[in-house]
Design a protein around this motif. Structure first.
Motif, PDB file in Angstrom:
ATOM      1  N   SER A  77       0.853  -1.194   0.000  1.00 60.74           N
ATOM      2  CA  SER A  77       0.000   0.000   0.000  1.00 60.74           C
ATOM      3  C   SER A  77       0.885   1.240   0.000  1.00 60.74           C
ATOM      4  CB  SER A  77      -0.919   0.009   1.226  1.00 60.74           C
ATOM      5  OG  SER A  77      -1.662   1.215   1.277  1.00 60.74           O
ATOM      6  N   GLU A  78       0.441   2.273  -0.712  1.00 59.02           N
ATOM      7  CA  GLU A  78       1.137   3.556  -0.682  1.00 59.02           C
ATOM      8  C   GLU A  78       0.566   4.494   0.372  1.00 59.02           C
ATOM      9  OE1 GLU A  78       1.237   5.349  -4.525  1.00 59.02           O
ATOM     10  OE2 GLU A  78       2.371   3.709  -5.455  1.00 59.02           O
ATOM     11  N   THR A  79      -0.556   4.107   0.988  1.00 54.39           N
ATOM     12  CA  THR A  79      -1.244   5.025   1.896  1.00 54.39           C
ATOM     13  C   THR A  79      -1.413   4.493   3.316  1.00 54.39           C
ATOM     14  OG1 THR A  79      -3.383   4.166   1.146  1.00 54.39           O
ATOM     15  CG2 THR A  79      -2.511   6.098   0.006  1.00 54.39           C
ATOM     16  N   ARG A 116       6.990   6.023  -5.315  1.00 54.95           N
ATOM     17  CA  ARG A 116       6.099   6.279  -4.178  1.00 54.95           C
ATOM     18  C   ARG A 116       5.941   5.062  -3.277  1.00 54.95           C
ATOM     19  NH1 ARG A 116       3.159  10.276  -3.329  1.00 54.95           N
ATOM     20  NH2 ARG A 116       1.482   9.012  -2.414  1.00 54.95           N
ATOM     21  N   GLN A 117       6.409   3.904  -3.727  1.00 52.29           N
ATOM     22  CA  GLN A 117       6.284   2.695  -2.917  1.00 52.29           C
ATOM     23  C   GLN A 117       7.165   2.815  -1.665  1.00 52.29           C
ATOM     24  OE1 GLN A 117       7.767   3.077  -5.842  1.00 52.29           O
ATOM     25  NE2 GLN A 117       9.126   1.402  -6.411  1.00 52.29           N
ATOM     26  N   TRP A 118       6.646   2.286  -0.565  1.00 43.42           N
ATOM     27  CA  TRP A 118       7.349   2.394   0.711  1.00 43.42           C
ATOM     28  C   TRP A 118       8.426   1.324   0.831  1.00 43.42           C
ATOM     29  CZ3 TRP A 118       7.164   6.365   3.931  1.00 43.42           C
ATOM     30  CH2 TRP A 118       6.053   7.225   3.866  1.00 43.42           C
ATOM     31  N   ARG A 168       9.886   6.358   1.357  1.00 46.02           N
ATOM     32  CA  ARG A 168       9.443   6.018   0.015  1.00 46.02           C
ATOM     33  C   ARG A 168      10.681   5.728  -0.840  1.00 46.02           C
ATOM     34  NH1 ARG A 168       3.957   6.772  -0.693  1.00 46.02           N
ATOM     35  NH2 ARG A 168       2.959   8.298   0.696  1.00 46.02           N
ATOM     36  N   GLU A 201       6.581  -2.993  -5.047  1.00 42.32           N
ATOM     37  CA  GLU A 201       5.511  -2.898  -4.053  1.00 42.32           C
ATOM     38  C   GLU A 201       6.148  -2.742  -2.674  1.00 42.32           C
ATOM     39  OE1 GLU A 201       3.301  -6.484  -4.452  1.00 42.32           O
ATOM     40  OE2 GLU A 201       2.555  -5.991  -6.455  1.00 42.32           O
ATOM     41  N   LYS A 208       4.378   0.514   4.479  1.00 43.27           N
ATOM     42  CA  LYS A 208       4.885   1.381   5.537  1.00 43.27           C
ATOM     43  C   LYS A 208       4.612   0.673   6.860  1.00 43.27           C
ATOM     44  CE  LYS A 208       4.788   6.094   7.363  1.00 43.27           C
ATOM     45  NZ  LYS A 208       4.165   7.439   7.271  1.00 43.27           N
TER      46      LYS A 208
END
Length: 301
Positions: free
Chosen positions: A123-125, A196-198, A233, A271, A274
């Motif tokens: 997840s990015e969020t 943007r991937q963690w 990120r 992928e 966080k």
């Protein structure tokens, strides 16, 4: 303490062995090839996973068991054969750890079993802690789920079981970092896919310290995330790596090219999650390298 360690000749296993012996604990390292190594003060090599091996007969009363054994996820392209090797090696080793525990006259107090942050969905969020109920799908997540489930069977023998969900462990010569640093050393480093991937990371010394902490902290049970408290990120990770290496961060690596090159293994960099070490922080664990720049600088200085 007397500590039994599988995977002790690998990247993290060597860091764990060094830390344990520095604290005057005796480490019994399980290996298929004990003749390759010489016993030394506080370190003994014990044969296992061969037809003639009976490691329980060569062991003293144990205080703790650490299970890090398994085919490295960094080895080779993830085709069906390699994925089976990764999965089966973890199940086989953990099954043998359980057999050894059951065979001992005196039951060790704790088993620290390896796992990974791949347990959680990418997840990015979202932010994941040990209390998060979500779990991922696909090969890596299922491997983590099954690995933890098997390790928890040691609870039936009265053993306290902890499952260390490791992030990307950073070290100079082993693990994922050398491959990540190589493009920068060739003046070709840059953002991977969207950037943007963690990436939830941890310095190898802090990873070893977390294992010893889990042994000594009697109240720690179940899963605990072994990640630094400041995940990054991928774009920021690469920029920081470039600064530490004094190399530019400028040539992007498109996601489709990585998928072609790495197959399913590309998920490790395309992928991410966080993941925060809530349990370790609540128990009072102190990170030596909580910030990425300091961790990388210590590795490359």
């Amino acid at each position: 303490m007397n500590v039994l360690l599988s995977g002790g000749t690998g990247f993290l296993g060597q860091a764990v062995t060094n830390l344990l012996t520095e604290n005057n604990h005796h480490v019994y390292i399980l290996t298929r090839n004990p003749d390759k190594y010489k016993n030394k003060p506080l370190v003994s090599y014990i044969e296992w996973l061969t037809d003639s091996a009976a490691p329980e007969s060569d062991l003293p009363d144990l205080d703790a068991v650490i299970n890090l054994a398994g085919e490295s996820i960094n080895n080779g392209r993830w085709n069906d054969t390699q994925k089976k090797k990764i999965y089966d090696s973890r199940m086989e080793a953990t099954e043998e750890i359980l057999r050894i525990i059951r065979s001992l006259d005196s039951t060790p107090s704790v088993l620290v079993n390896a796992s990974a942050v791949g347990y959680y969905p990418p997840s990015e969020t979202k932010i994941y802690t040990e209390q998060s109920s979500e779990r991922g799908e696909g090969f890596l997540a299922q491997t983590c789920v099954d690995w933890e489930k098997k390790a928890l069977l040691a609870q039936d023998e009265g053993v306290r079981v902890t499952c260390a969900r490791f992030g990307i462990i950073l070290g100079k010569k082993d693990g994922a970092l050398p491959s990540m640093a190589l493009p920068y050393k060739l003046m070709a480093g840059g953002t991977v896919a969207s950037g943007r991937q963690w990436l939830s990371w941890i310095h190898h010394k802090d990873a070893a310290k977390a294992i010893l902490f889990a042994i000594e902290e009697d109240s720690l049970e179940g899963p605990f995330n072994v990640t630094a408290p400041n995940p990054m990120r991928m774009k920021e990770f690469g920029q920081t790596l470039g600064k530490v290496l004094n190399r530019p961060h400028w040539i992007p690596a498109p996601g489709f090219a990585l998928k072609l090159a790495l197959g399913d293994k590309s998920a490790l960099v395309l992928e991410g999650q966080k993941v925060l070490p809530k349990v370790l922080q609540e128990k009072g664990f102190e990170f030596e390298y909580p910030a990425l720049h300091d961790a990388l600088y210590a590795i490359y200085s």
